[in-house]
Design a protein around this motif. Structure first.
Motif, PDB file in Angstrom:
ATOM      1  N   GLY A 102       7.947 -11.733  -3.735  1.00 41.04           N
ATOM      2  CA  GLY A 102       7.349 -11.537  -5.043  1.00 41.04           C
ATOM      3  C   GLY A 102       6.234 -12.510  -5.363  1.00 41.04           C
ATOM      4  N   ARG A 103       5.542 -13.029  -4.349  1.00 42.85           N
ATOM      5  CA  ARG A 103       4.502 -14.036  -4.568  1.00 42.85           C
ATOM      6  C   ARG A 103       3.098 -13.546  -4.213  1.00 42.85           C
ATOM      7  NH1 ARG A 103       7.071 -18.530  -5.882  1.00 42.85           N
ATOM      8  NH2 ARG A 103       9.141 -18.918  -5.097  1.00 42.85           N
ATOM      9  N   CYS A 104       2.961 -12.237  -4.023  1.00 37.59           N
ATOM     10  CA  CYS A 104       1.671 -11.679  -3.633  1.00 37.59           C
ATOM     11  C   CYS A 104       1.602 -10.224  -4.099  1.00 37.59           C
ATOM     12  CB  CYS A 104       1.535 -11.778  -2.114  1.00 37.59           C
ATOM     13  SG  CYS A 104       0.167 -10.872  -1.432  1.00 37.59           S
ATOM     14  N   PRO A 105       0.466  -9.773  -4.612  1.00 35.23           N
ATOM     15  CA  PRO A 105       0.352  -8.377  -5.039  1.00 35.23           C
ATOM     16  C   PRO A 105       0.234  -7.417  -3.856  1.00 35.23           C
ATOM     17  CG  PRO A 105      -1.712  -9.524  -5.425  1.00 35.23           C
ATOM     18  CD  PRO A 105      -0.726 -10.553  -4.947  1.00 35.23           C
ATOM     19  N   TRP A 106       0.781  -6.240  -4.008  1.00 38.08           N
ATOM     20  CA  TRP A 106       0.749  -5.216  -2.965  1.00 38.08           C
ATOM     21  C   TRP A 106      -0.683  -4.807  -2.640  1.00 38.08           C
ATOM     22  CZ3 TRP A 106       3.253  -3.508   0.918  1.00 38.08           C
ATOM     23  CH2 TRP A 106       2.945  -2.274   1.477  1.00 38.08           C
ATOM     24  N   GLY A 107      -1.584  -4.892  -3.603  1.00 31.18           N
ATOM     25  CA  GLY A 107      -2.975  -4.507  -3.397  1.00 31.18           C
ATOM     26  C   GLY A 107      -3.638  -5.287  -2.277  1.00 31.18           C
ATOM     27  N   PHE A 108      -3.296  -6.563  -2.091  1.00 30.48           N
ATOM     28  CA  PHE A 108      -3.856  -7.358  -0.999  1.00 30.48           C
ATOM     29  C   PHE A 108      -3.467  -6.762   0.348  1.00 30.48           C
ATOM     30  CE2 PHE A 108      -4.240 -11.751  -3.253  1.00 30.48           C
ATOM     31  CZ  PHE A 108      -5.266 -11.260  -4.023  1.00 30.48           C
ATOM     32  N   ILE A 109      -2.217  -6.390   0.490  1.00 32.95           N
ATOM     33  CA  ILE A 109      -1.742  -5.833   1.762  1.00 32.95           C
ATOM     34  C   ILE A 109      -2.406  -4.495   2.033  1.00 32.95           C
ATOM     35  CG2 ILE A 109       0.302  -5.005   2.991  1.00 32.95           C
ATOM     36  CD1 ILE A 109       1.858  -7.175   1.404  1.00 32.95           C
ATOM     37  N   GLU A 110      -2.554  -3.650   0.996  1.00 27.44           N
ATOM     38  CA  GLU A 110      -3.223  -2.363   1.161  1.00 27.44           C
ATOM     39  C   GLU A 110      -4.658  -2.547   1.634  1.00 27.44           C
ATOM     40  OE1 GLU A 110      -2.708  -0.615  -2.716  1.00 27.44           O
ATOM     41  OE2 GLU A 110      -1.142   0.726  -1.939  1.00 27.44           O
ATOM     42  N   LYS A 111      -5.380  -3.495   1.047  1.00 23.31           N
ATOM     43  CA  LYS A 111      -6.771  -3.731   1.440  1.00 23.31           C
ATOM     44  C   LYS A 111      -6.866  -4.198   2.889  1.00 23.31           C
ATOM     45  CE  LYS A 111      -8.478  -4.741  -3.167  1.00 23.31           C
ATOM     46  NZ  LYS A 111      -9.004  -5.760  -4.081  1.00 23.31           N
ATOM     47  N   ILE A 112      -5.980  -5.085   3.292  1.00 24.54           N
ATOM     48  CA  ILE A 112      -6.025  -5.574   4.673  1.00 24.54           C
ATOM     49  C   ILE A 112      -5.619  -4.476   5.639  1.00 24.54           C
ATOM     50  CG2 ILE A 112      -4.960  -7.209   6.287  1.00 24.54           C
ATOM     51  CD1 ILE A 112      -5.115  -9.272   4.050  1.00 24.54           C
ATOM     52  N   ASP A 113      -4.667  -3.621   5.262  1.00 33.12           N
ATOM     53  CA  ASP A 113      -4.316  -2.479   6.109  1.00 33.12           C
ATOM     54  C   ASP A 113      -5.517  -1.566   6.325  1.00 33.12           C
ATOM     55  OD1 ASP A 113      -1.735  -3.310   6.539  1.00 33.12           O
ATOM     56  OD2 ASP A 113      -0.856  -1.999   5.006  1.00 33.12           O
ATOM     57  N   LYS A 114      -6.328  -1.360   5.290  1.00 31.37           N
ATOM     58  CA  LYS A 114      -7.538  -0.550   5.428  1.00 31.37           C
ATOM     59  C   LYS A 114      -8.527  -1.194   6.384  1.00 31.37           C
ATOM     60  CE  LYS A 114      -7.267   1.646   0.898  1.00 31.37           C
ATOM     61  NZ  LYS A 114      -7.888   1.747  -0.441  1.00 31.37           N
ATOM     62  N   ILE A 115      -8.682  -2.506   6.272  1.00 32.13           N
ATOM     63  CA  ILE A 115      -9.584  -3.237   7.165  1.00 32.13           C
ATOM     64  C   ILE A 115      -9.110  -3.136   8.603  1.00 32.13           C
ATOM     65  CG2 ILE A 115     -10.416  -5.539   7.788  1.00 32.13           C
ATOM     66  CD1 ILE A 115     -10.357  -6.165   4.737  1.00 32.13           C
ATOM     67  N   ALA A 117      -7.210  -0.780   9.902  1.00 34.09           N
ATOM     68  CA  ALA A 117      -7.375   0.604  10.352  1.00 34.09           C
ATOM     69  C   ALA A 117      -8.825   0.858  10.759  1.00 34.09           C
ATOM     70  CB  ALA A 117      -6.956   1.581   9.258  1.00 34.09           C
ATOM     71  N   LYS A 118      -9.753   0.323   9.982  1.00 36.89           N
ATOM     72  CA  LYS A 118     -11.178   0.466  10.315  1.00 36.89           C
ATOM     73  C   LYS A 118     -11.507  -0.234  11.626  1.00 36.89           C
ATOM     74  CE  LYS A 118     -13.945   0.134   6.846  1.00 36.89           C
ATOM     75  NZ  LYS A 118     -14.790  -0.420   5.748  1.00 36.89           N
ATOM     76  N   GLU A 119     -10.933  -1.437  11.842  1.00 35.09           N
ATOM     77  CA  GLU A 119     -11.154  -2.180  13.078  1.00 35.09           C
ATOM     78  C   GLU A 119     -10.581  -1.454  14.288  1.00 35.09           C
ATOM     79  OE1 GLU A 119     -12.843  -5.008  13.725  1.00 35.09           O
ATOM     80  OE2 GLU A 119     -13.507  -5.148  11.655  1.00 35.09           O
ATOM     81  N   ASN A 120      -9.426  -0.799  14.107  1.00 33.49           N
ATOM     82  CA  ASN A 120      -8.802  -0.073  15.209  1.00 33.49           C
ATOM     83  C   ASN A 120      -9.575   1.179  15.591  1.00 33.49           C
ATOM     84  OD1 ASN A 120      -6.753  -1.925  15.513  1.00 33.49           O
ATOM     85  ND2 ASN A 120      -5.378  -0.859  14.122  1.00 33.49           N
ATOM     86  N   GLN A 121     -10.354   1.726  14.657  1.00 33.84           N
ATOM     87  CA  GLN A 121     -11.158   2.917  14.948  1.00 33.84           C
ATOM     88  C   GLN A 121     -12.377   2.579  15.792  1.00 33.84           C
ATOM     89  OE1 GLN A 121     -12.063   4.660  11.174  1.00 33.84           O
ATOM     90  NE2 GLN A 121     -10.067   5.645  10.994  1.00 33.84           N
ATOM     91  N   LYS A 122     -12.809   1.332  15.776  1.00 32.54           N
ATOM     92  CA  LYS A 122     -13.998   0.931  16.539  1.00 32.54           C
ATOM     93  C   LYS A 122     -13.747   0.950  18.023  1.00 32.54           C
ATOM     94  CE  LYS A 122     -16.149  -1.887  13.015  1.00 32.54           C
ATOM     95  NZ  LYS A 122     -16.637  -3.218  12.663  1.00 32.54           N
TER      96      LYS A 122
END
Length: 122
Positions: A102-115, A117-122
């Motif tokens: 409970g010390r970090c917002p879920w939005g941070f994890i979602e943003k890094i997951d997107k990053i 996923a983008k890196e894995n597509q390269k």
């Protein structure tokens, strides 16, 4: 909810002065049932390596992440720019552990997951 009006109302009643000071810098990130006010967050952790203790620092400010490392005894932090995929994974793992406590917002994890996923597509 109109957050600016909420802060102004709190200020007018004598509460929420700290929130009012930062009203121009506020970003709201929702997570499960909680709402986090996020300004700048600095996350640090360490690992024991063969060379000694290595410190890590990930900072989120203004929608941008920075990543730096430092060996024990060194004066300067070594910045990583751009952040490499394995470093993004380290940041994500650390944030996941913080989220579970409970010390970090879920939005941070979602943003890094997107990053990632983008890196894995390269």
């Amino acid at each position: 909810m109109n957050f600016s009006r909420h802060i102004t109302r709190q200020y007018a009643t004598g509460r929420g002065i700290i929130e009012w000071i930062f009203v121009c810098q506020i970003a709201i990130v929702s997570s499960a049932n909680a709402v986090y006010t996020v300004l700048m967050q600095k996350h640090t952790w360490r690992e024991e390596t063969e060379e000694g203790t290595k410190f890590f620092r990930a900072t989120h400010h203004g929608g941008r992440w920075t990543y730096a490392t430092q060996m024990r005894g060194e004066d300067e932090w070594t910045q990583s720019d751009p952040i490499q995929p394995e470093e993004w994974q380290e940041i994500r793992d650390m944030l996941w552990n913080k989220y579970q406590r409970g010390r970090c917002p879920w939005g941070f994890i979602e943003k890094i997951d997107k990053i990632l996923a983008k890196e894995n597509q390269k």
